[in-house]
Scaffold this motif. Structure first.
Motif, PDB file in Angstrom:
ATOM      1  N   VAL A   1       0.852  -1.186   0.000  1.00 58.59           N
ATOM      2  CA  VAL A   1       0.000   0.000   0.000  1.00 58.59           C
ATOM      3  C   VAL A   1       0.887   1.234   0.000  1.00 58.59           C
ATOM      4  O   VAL A   1       1.803   1.355   0.819  1.00 58.59           O
ATOM      5  CB  VAL A   1      -0.934   0.020   1.222  1.00 58.59           C
ATOM      6  N   LEU A   2       0.608   2.150  -0.923  1.00 59.63           N
ATOM      7  CA  LEU A   2       1.271   3.449  -0.969  1.00 59.63           C
ATOM      8  C   LEU A   2       0.354   4.456  -0.280  1.00 59.63           C
ATOM      9  O   LEU A   2      -0.795   4.645  -0.688  1.00 59.63           O
ATOM     10  CB  LEU A   2       1.518   3.865  -2.420  1.00 59.63           C
ATOM     11  N   ASP A   3       0.858   5.095   0.764  1.00 59.60           N
ATOM     12  CA  ASP A   3       0.100   6.109   1.487  1.00 59.60           C
ATOM     13  C   ASP A   3       0.317   7.451   0.791  1.00 59.60           C
ATOM     14  O   ASP A   3       1.414   8.004   0.809  1.00 59.60           O
ATOM     15  CB  ASP A   3       0.576   6.164   2.942  1.00 59.60           C
ATOM     16  N   ASP A   4      -0.755   7.971   0.170  1.00 60.84           N
ATOM     17  CA  ASP A   4      -0.663   9.175  -0.662  1.00 60.84           C
ATOM     18  C   ASP A   4      -1.575  10.266  -0.097  1.00 60.84           C
ATOM     19  O   ASP A   4      -2.605  10.601  -0.681  1.00 60.84           O
ATOM     20  CB  ASP A   4      -1.068   8.823  -2.102  1.00 60.84           C
ATOM     21  N   PRO A   5      -1.206  10.846   1.081  1.00 60.44           N
ATOM     22  CA  PRO A   5      -2.121  11.783   1.742  1.00 60.44           C
ATOM     23  C   PRO A   5      -2.364  13.062   0.964  1.00 60.44           C
ATOM     24  O   PRO A   5      -3.390  13.720   1.157  1.00 60.44           O
ATOM     25  CB  PRO A   5      -1.415  12.075   3.076  1.00 60.44           C
ATOM     26  N   GLU A   6      -1.449  13.436   0.093  1.00 54.27           N
ATOM     27  CA  GLU A   6      -1.613  14.667  -0.682  1.00 54.27           C
ATOM     28  C   GLU A   6      -2.142  14.395  -2.088  1.00 54.27           C
ATOM     29  O   GLU A   6      -2.180  15.302  -2.934  1.00 54.27           O
ATOM     30  CB  GLU A   6      -0.286  15.413  -0.746  1.00 54.27           C
ATOM     31  N   LEU A   7      -2.532  13.141  -2.371  1.00 57.96           N
ATOM     32  CA  LEU A   7      -3.174  12.764  -3.637  1.00 57.96           C
ATOM     33  C   LEU A   7      -2.289  13.000  -4.857  1.00 57.96           C
ATOM     34  O   LEU A   7      -2.781  13.290  -5.945  1.00 57.96           O
ATOM     35  CB  LEU A   7      -4.500  13.517  -3.804  1.00 57.96           C
ATOM     36  N   ALA A   8      -0.989  12.846  -4.686  1.00 61.92           N
ATOM     37  CA  ALA A   8      -0.078  13.082  -5.804  1.00 61.92           C
ATOM     38  C   ALA A   8      -0.289  12.053  -6.918  1.00 61.92           C
ATOM     39  O   ALA A   8      -0.415  12.410  -8.097  1.00 61.92           O
ATOM     40  CB  ALA A   8       1.368  13.031  -5.307  1.00 61.92           C
ATOM     41  N   THR A   9      -0.324  10.775  -6.552  1.00 65.43           N
ATOM     42  CA  THR A   9      -0.517   9.735  -7.567  1.00 65.43           C
ATOM     43  C   THR A   9      -1.941   9.762  -8.106  1.00 65.43           C
ATOM     44  O   THR A   9      -2.178   9.545  -9.299  1.00 65.43           O
ATOM     45  CB  THR A   9      -0.163   8.359  -6.982  1.00 65.43           C
ATOM     46  N   TRP A  10      -2.906  10.027  -7.230  1.00 65.02           N
ATOM     47  CA  TRP A  10      -4.314  10.185  -7.650  1.00 65.02           C
ATOM     48  C   TRP A  10      -4.414  11.199  -8.795  1.00 65.02           C
ATOM     49  O   TRP A  10      -5.075  10.954  -9.819  1.00 65.02           O
ATOM     50  CB  TRP A  10      -5.110  10.628  -6.421  1.00 65.02           C
ATOM     51  N   LYS A  11      -3.746  12.326  -8.651  1.00 67.29           N
ATOM     52  CA  LYS A  11      -3.808  13.380  -9.673  1.00 67.29           C
ATOM     53  C   LYS A  11      -3.071  12.955 -10.935  1.00 67.29           C
ATOM     54  O   LYS A  11      -3.519  13.241 -12.055  1.00 67.29           O
ATOM     55  CB  LYS A  11      -3.227  14.678  -9.116  1.00 67.29           C
ATOM     56  N   GLN A  12      -1.939  12.284 -10.780  1.00 68.84           N
ATOM     57  CA  GLN A  12      -1.171  11.857 -11.952  1.00 68.84           C
ATOM     58  C   GLN A  12      -1.974  10.902 -12.831  1.00 68.84           C
ATOM     59  O   GLN A  12      -1.821  10.904 -14.057  1.00 68.84           O
ATOM     60  CB  GLN A  12       0.133  11.179 -11.510  1.00 68.84           C
ATOM     61  N   TYR A  13      -2.814  10.092 -12.209  1.00 67.11           N
ATOM     62  CA  TYR A  13      -3.624   9.131 -12.963  1.00 67.11           C
ATOM     63  C   TYR A  13      -5.015   9.673 -13.293  1.00 67.11           C
ATOM     64  O   TYR A  13      -5.845   8.935 -13.815  1.00 67.11           O
ATOM     65  CB  TYR A  13      -3.738   7.821 -12.185  1.00 67.11           C
ATOM     66  N   ALA A  14      -5.251  10.955 -12.984  1.00 70.47           N
ATOM     67  CA  ALA A  14      -6.535  11.607 -13.280  1.00 70.47           C
ATOM     68  C   ALA A  14      -7.709  10.818 -12.713  1.00 70.47           C
ATOM     69  O   ALA A  14      -8.760  10.690 -13.342  1.00 70.47           O
ATOM     70  CB  ALA A  14      -6.702  11.799 -14.789  1.00 70.47           C
ATOM     71  N   VAL A  15      -7.545  10.304 -11.498  1.00 68.49           N
ATOM     72  CA  VAL A  15      -8.610   9.556 -10.839  1.00 68.49           C
ATOM     73  C   VAL A  15      -9.655  10.542 -10.328  1.00 68.49           C
ATOM     74  O   VAL A  15      -9.328  11.628  -9.844  1.00 68.49           O
ATOM     75  CB  VAL A  15      -8.037   8.715  -9.677  1.00 68.49           C
ATOM     76  N   ARG A  16     -10.935  10.147 -10.421  1.00 69.50           N
ATOM     77  CA  ARG A  16     -12.006  11.042 -10.004  1.00 69.50           C
ATOM     78  C   ARG A  16     -12.951  10.405  -8.998  1.00 69.50           C
ATOM     79  O   ARG A  16     -13.857  11.080  -8.503  1.00 69.50           O
ATOM     80  CB  ARG A  16     -12.826  11.497 -11.218  1.00 69.50           C
ATOM     81  N   ALA A  17     -12.790   9.109  -8.722  1.00 66.06           N
ATOM     82  CA  ALA A  17     -13.800   8.454  -7.893  1.00 66.06           C
ATOM     83  C   ALA A  17     -13.162   7.379  -7.025  1.00 66.06           C
ATOM     84  O   ALA A  17     -12.167   6.762  -7.400  1.00 66.06           O
ATOM     85  CB  ALA A  17     -14.886   7.831  -8.770  1.00 66.06           C
ATOM     86  N   TRP A  18     -13.759   7.180  -5.833  1.00 63.50           N
ATOM     87  CA  TRP A  18     -13.423   6.026  -4.992  1.00 63.50           C
ATOM     88  C   TRP A  18     -14.454   4.932  -5.230  1.00 63.50           C
ATOM     89  O   TRP A  18     -15.660   5.222  -5.187  1.00 63.50           O
ATOM     90  CB  TRP A  18     -13.493   6.391  -3.509  1.00 63.50           C
ATOM     91  N   PRO A  19     -14.076   3.715  -5.394  1.00 68.38           N
ATOM     92  CA  PRO A  19     -12.733   3.219  -5.721  1.00 68.38           C
ATOM     93  C   PRO A  19     -12.488   3.311  -7.229  1.00 68.38           C
ATOM     94  O   PRO A  19     -13.431   3.349  -8.015  1.00 68.38           O
ATOM     95  CB  PRO A  19     -12.803   1.758  -5.278  1.00 68.38           C
ATOM     96  N   THR A  20     -11.229   3.311  -7.626  1.00 69.04           N
ATOM     97  CA  THR A  20     -10.851   3.220  -9.034  1.00 69.04           C
ATOM     98  C   THR A  20      -9.721   2.202  -9.162  1.00 69.04           C
ATOM     99  O   THR A  20      -8.780   2.217  -8.366  1.00 69.04           O
ATOM    100  CB  THR A  20     -10.402   4.582  -9.589  1.00 69.04           C
TER     101      THR A  20
END
Length: 620
Positions: free
Chosen positions: A102-121
């Motif tokens: 598990v990668l802990d990404d509290p600032e959503l850096a990877t989330w933004k890089q992958y253009a994720v918009r919803a939980w879960p993806t």
């Protein structure tokens, strides 16, 4: 040659970064280069989200079956402030039995890089490091497994597949009496029965709340009736005492209700099949024949066992007289809407407490305290919606909670709230309409029960029961308010085209045999945000009008489409093989924060994934 096979666009996967670091790897950080040659699934999740927890369970079999070629990486992307705490993520990984890195990404850096918009993806990366698929919501694992099998064959032939052990390193177990307990129940004997959730057991403790009398359940994640030693549970949560002295157990991940008899020590199944309820399944019938979905708590009220059905945002009931279950309130849309039982919206109801006139409930994802009256109408005492939370006392309409999981009826007619992510015990007094704080410095309290003049709190993340004296005056705390920390979509004031995009999966077509095959429901928080476009209709595209006097808010969108197998298009006979096609319901709910700005977008596209089952995802 008519080649209708879709071609994958080769997009290089962005690197994995997260300020919180890596868990379940023995302390070693990983980059995509370290995973080259393996098929990688990135699971963007947050531990408050029931749909994310469903996906964790869906992935278990896939991980086991393809263990030498597949690596699942959980990318923890928080919604609530508490979920950005590294220690809370560490706890959640153990609590829910996550057996992959598990990668802990509290600032959503990877989330933004992958253009994720919803939980879960879920994002699938091939052995050469290219993104080949992305799915929002739950229920996609069958499609992903087919893709994994295809990628294994393709890259085995190319010589780019690397088999072997994955990077998962199991953490050392901790020798505590309880491990992330969920709920507690006072027994007539004066002892306590506790759902020892992470160890898949029930534990009976003496009245001191510490000394173990016995354990019920093998401790193995399974679904088995039997004696105290042979019975098996799967992350049990809620407990309720029945009039005959037996205990009903919300066996959450088994999607079942179990009955534990303290006298004989035996466990039997009351309701559920062991399979998760999906859109289109029956909502009533013989209890052992109807699927349930993550029952989180139970309460005896009005001659029935009421069930907080967290997995589908509803309340159900089990009737012991005829051994049936039925839906009693909620539409399965996720949000906060009061009114009649058939029209109300909930968001992960996770705690129940019954009084003669009211059934209180902790509606966790809306950070709300709500109640059902004797006529079945649903009311909200505290809370405003999916994206507003905090720790603030005072008048109920201004007070704030943060993801409460438990509620307890107190002798004076007030209720105690296990305000889980605020690490606090709160109190709501219906007589005054005021919210106060009873205790702080608890660690993820998930339930509380009365014991004489004391209240015993389940401190889930401290793995213990904590006894408190009910104080005459509340503890004063500094007020804190939050909104979900996600970048809002900038839209232009005035006209906005909401465009929900849906394409039936391959081999299916829209089901128009009984009328319109689609439905779109739109509302807003605050309601004044929408000048036009609110309500339900059958067109998946709808013009909205946004109030230029409201600077920001949240659009709540629920879309549904029905499709049926089109066997004629796959070589079958329309008159024969397609006479009784299998039909599928596709549903997704979004909460879209918007900010009104000149020059903002005048179109808001949302993708309704074509899939079997339910695609319920929260969108920031």
């Amino acid at each position: 040659m008519n080649d209708s096979t879709p071609r994958r666009v080769r997009v290089r996967a962005p690197e994995l970064v997260g300020k919180g670091g890596w868990l379940n790897t023995g302390g070693r950080p990983y980059g995509l280069a370290d995973l080259r040659g393996r098929i990688v699934i990135l699971d963007f999740w947050t531990f408050c989200c029931i749909n994310c927890l469903h996906v964790l369970d869906e992935l278990r079999e896939l991980e086991d079956k393809h263990r030498d070629t597949l690596v699942v990486i959980g990318v923890h992307s928080p919604k609530f402030v508490h979920e950005a705490e590294h220690g809370a993520v560490v706890d959640a990984v153990e609590r829910y039995g996550v057996e992959h890195p598990v990668l802990d990404d509290p600032e959503l850096a990877t989330w933004k890089q992958y253009a994720v918009r919803a939980w879960p993806t879920l994002v699938v990366i091939d052995p050469e490091g290219y993104v080949v698929a992305q799915h929002a919501g739950e229920g996609h694992v069958h499609a992903i497994e087919a893709l994994v099998t295809e990628l294994e064959a393709e890259h085995e032939a190319k010589g780019t597949l690397r088999r072997g052990d994955g990077p998962y390193v199991a953490p050392e177990p901790e020798p505590t009496v309880l491990r992330f307990p969920g709920k507690a129940l006072p027994l007539p004997s004066g002892n306590f029965l506790v759902s020892d959730t992470t160890r898949h057991q029930l534990v009976e403790l003496e009245g001191d709340g510490e000394t173990v009398v016995r354990r019920i359940g093998s401790g193995t994640r399974a679904f088995t009736d039997g004696t105290a030693d042979s019975a098996a549970f799967n992350e049990p949560q809620g407990l309720a005492l029945l009039p005959d002295g037996s205990v009903v157990v919300a066996d959450t991940v088994n999607h079942a209700l179990r009955r534990f008899d303290p006298e004989s020590g035996r466990t039997t199944t009351l309701a559920g099949t062991g399979h998760q309820w999906m859109q289109g399944d029956p909502t009533s019938g013989p209890a052992r024949e109807v699927n349930l979905s993550s029952p989180w708590d139970v309460a005896w009220w009005g001659g029935k066992v009421w069930i907080a059905m967290a997995g589908i945002h509803q309340l159900w009931a089990y009737d012991p007289a005829d051994r049936t279950v039925s839906r009693t309130a909620g539409t399965s849309n996720e949000g906060l809407v009061d009114g009649s039982a058939s029209e109300a919206w909930f968001a992960q109801p996770s705690g129940l407490a019954a009084t003669p006139e009211r059934l209180w409930l902790a509606d966790s994802e809306t950070s709300a305290l709500r109640w059902v009256d004797r006529d079945g109408a649903v009311h909200t005492a505290v809370g405003t919606g999916l994206f507003d939370f905090g720790h603030r006392d005072g008048a109920a309409e201004q007070a704030l909670l943060q993801h409460p999981l438990g509620v307890t009826a107190l002798p004076d007619g007030s209720v105690a709230i296990s305000d889980t992510y605020n690490h606090a015990l709160r109190r709501y007094d219906p007589a005054t309409g005021e919210v106060s704080t009873l205790a702080t410095d608890l660690r993820e309290p998930s339930d509380a029960v009365l014991a004489g003049d004391d209240i015993v709190v389940v401190e889930s993340a401290r793995h213990r029961l904590t006894r408190l004296r009910l104080p005459e005056e509340a503890v004063r705390v500094e007020a804190v308010a939050h909104r979900t920390q996600r970048a809002a979509t900038e839209v232009a004031p005035g006209k906005l085209l909401l465009d929900v995009i849906f394409q039936a999966p391959a081999g299916q077509k829209l089901d128009t045999r009984y009328g319109p095959s689609t439905r779109l429901l739109v509302s807003a928080t605050p309601p004044e945000l929408l000048l036009a476009g609110e309500g339900a209709d059958t067109d998946l595209s709808r013009p909205l009008e946004l109030n230029p006097e409201v600077a920001e808010g949240v659009l709540h969108v629920s879309a549904m489409a029905a499709s049926c197998d089109d066997t004629a298009s796959n070589g079958g006979s329309a008159a024969g093989a397609n006479a009784y096609p299998a039909c599928h319901v596709h549903q997704q709910d979004w909460g879209v924060p918007v900010r009104l700005a000149q020059g903002g977008a005048d179109r808001l596209p949302l993708v309704l994934a074509g899939m079997d089952g339910e695609a319920d995802a929260q969108t920031p």
